[in-house]
Design a protein around this motif. Structure first.
Motif, mmCIF file in Angstrom:
data_model
loop_
_atom_site.group_PDB
_atom_site.id
_atom_site.type_symbol
_atom_site.label_atom_id
_atom_site.label_comp_id
_atom_site.label_asym_id
_atom_site.label_seq_id
_atom_site.Cartn_x
_atom_site.Cartn_y
_atom_site.Cartn_z
ATOM 1 N N ARG A 1 37.040 102.844 7.286
ATOM 2 C CA ARG A 1 37.852 103.004 8.495
ATOM 3 C C ARG A 1 36.993 103.502 9.652
ATOM 4 O O ARG A 1 37.096 102.995 10.788
ATOM 5 N N ALA A 2 36.163 104.483 9.382
ATOM 6 C CA ALA A 2 35.308 105.037 10.434
ATOM 7 C C ALA A 2 34.352 103.978 10.976
ATOM 8 O O ALA A 2 34.115 103.890 12.190
ATOM 9 N N LEU A 3 33.811 103.167 10.089
ATOM 10 C CA LEU A 3 32.897 102.102 10.511
ATOM 11 C C LEU A 3 33.631 101.060 11.338
ATOM 12 O O LEU A 3 33.133 100.595 12.375
ATOM 13 N N TRP A 4 34.828 100.691 10.916
ATOM 14 C CA TRP A 4 35.614 99.689 11.640
ATOM 15 C C TRP A 4 35.926 100.167 13.064
ATOM 16 O O TRP A 4 35.858 99.378 14.019
ATOM 17 N N GLU A 5 36.264 101.423 13.232
ATOM 18 C CA GLU A 5 36.544 101.943 14.567
ATOM 19 C C GLU A 5 35.337 101.778 15.478
ATOM 20 O O GLU A 5 35.480 101.507 16.682
ATOM 21 N N PHE B 1 31.749 92.270 7.699
ATOM 22 C CA PHE B 1 32.677 93.323 7.291
ATOM 23 C C PHE B 1 34.103 92.769 7.243
ATOM 24 O O PHE B 1 34.830 92.985 6.256
ATOM 25 N N VAL B 2 34.532 92.079 8.296
ATOM 26 C CA VAL B 2 35.893 91.529 8.360
ATOM 27 C C VAL B 2 36.153 90.606 7.177
ATOM 28 O O VAL B 2 37.216 90.674 6.536
ATOM 29 N N GLN B 3 35.203 89.744 6.868
ATOM 30 C CA GLN B 3 35.392 88.824 5.752
ATOM 31 C C GLN B 3 35.378 89.564 4.423
ATOM 32 O O GLN B 3 36.250 89.364 3.572
ATOM 33 N N ALA B 4 34.405 90.440 4.240
ATOM 34 C CA ALA B 4 34.220 91.092 2.942
ATOM 35 C C ALA B 4 35.374 92.002 2.579
ATOM 36 O O ALA B 4 35.798 92.058 1.413
ATOM 37 N N VAL B 5 35.923 92.734 3.542
ATOM 38 C CA VAL B 5 36.967 93.701 3.223
ATOM 39 C C VAL B 5 38.238 93.012 2.732
ATOM 40 O O VAL B 5 39.020 93.596 1.977
ATOM 41 N N GLY B 6 38.428 91.765 3.120
ATOM 42 C CA GLY B 6 39.568 91.015 2.606
ATOM 43 C C GLY B 6 39.329 90.406 1.243
ATOM 44 O O GLY B 6 40.267 90.253 0.448
#
Length: 297
Positions: A177-181, A263-268
């Motif tokens: 979450r911190a990284l995504w922000e 990140f967007v692809q991997a987290v899903g």
């Protein structure tokens, strides 16, 4: 039988595919038909004889995109020195299967998700050359449109947060979450270029440590130049990743945004495929681990 990965997918057993081929292309009816159980999630894929591959959409959405996929496949074919699929034929719905489907030429090689590529510097250089070659294609006045990867990172915020909610037992969600922000604060200043759009290991073929071909080119089109840089995080580590970065010749911001798209692809991938496609789930977890070990924001 392949586990069901999506709620709206149709069953594509080998007997059905054999009947489709027999009905639509009788000259190929006697060729051996073999299901290919890779990590792909959009199409059921079968090798037909020695030289052909049958691709059948599993879901209504991808089926509706088949004309665009075929156009993209034809646009890229022969435009780099690396083999990409060649459209051979298109089949109609039938035998209880509701969608159109395609036949493409077989490309020899081993998918990169079946071998170790973390330190594969020659592969990294080849793949960077491929990325540059795709970027050199004409946009023909096109610009990115839609909600997929390659546009505005902010449009993926809802999906990423849903992934966090579903991944509590699978990932270190607070750290992610911190990284995504921090990713959400990145500007987007580069003009669109043509990209492949899905340079995951299963779409990269290798022979003798070199790039033998690239598959699943239906997402070819205008997007953020950083999008194809996801390969640096999906495939490589250390010196190999740096060689890929240098070969792609992008700016620092593009490289950071490439990490964000990975990140967007991997987290899903991690939670969505944890039971139905463990290899894809493992890819997502491995990519996230690489990102967390070397965050660029």
């Amino acid at each position: 039988m392949t586990p069901v990965m999506h709620d709206d997918e149709v069953e594509v057993p080998p007997a059905l595919v054999a009947e489709l081929v027999r009905t639509r292309f009788p000259d190929w009816a006697g060729l051996p038909l073999t299901a290919l159980h890779g990590t792909g999630t959009v199409n059921a894929v079968f090798r037909l004889g020695e030289d052909l591959v049958v691709r059948l959409p599993r879901r209504p959405g991808p089926a509706a995109q088949l004309p665009a996929e075929l156009a993209a496949t034809r646009e890229l074919f022969g435009r780099t020195r690396f083999p990409t699929p060649e459209v051979v034929a298109v089949g109609d719905p039938g035998a209880g299967y509701p969608f159109s489907w395609s036949v493409v030429r077989w490309i020899p090689g081993t998918p990169a998700d079946e071998v170790g590529t973390a330190d594969a510097q020659d592969l990294a250089a080849d793949l960077a050359e491929f990325v540059r070659g795709v970027r050199d294609l004409s946009l023909h006045g096109r610009r990115f449109s839609g909600d997929g990867r390659g546009g505005d990172l902010h449009r993926h915020d809802g999906w990423v947060r849903e992934c966090f909610e579903r991944s509590g037992e699978l990932l270190d969600v607070p750290a992610l979450r911190a990284l995504w922000e921090r990713y959400l604060r990145l500007p987007h200043v580069s003009a669109d270029v043509v990209t492949h759009g899905d340079l995951v290991p299963g779409n990269v073929l290798i022979t003798g440590g070199r790039l033998a071909g690239v598959l699943d080119v239906g997402g070819l089109g205008p997007a953020d130049p950083a999008l194809d840089l996801i390969a640096g995080w999906h495939l490589f580590e250390g010196a190999a990743r740096e060689r890929f970065r240098a070969g792609c010749a992008g700016g620092d911001l593009d490289w950071v945004r490439g990490q964000a798209w990975a990140f967007v692809q991997a987290v899903g991938l991690v939670w969505y495929y944890v039971r139905s496609n463990p290899r894809m789930s493992s890819l997502g977890a491995r990519t996230l681990a690489r990102i967390v070990a070397d965050p660029l924001v």
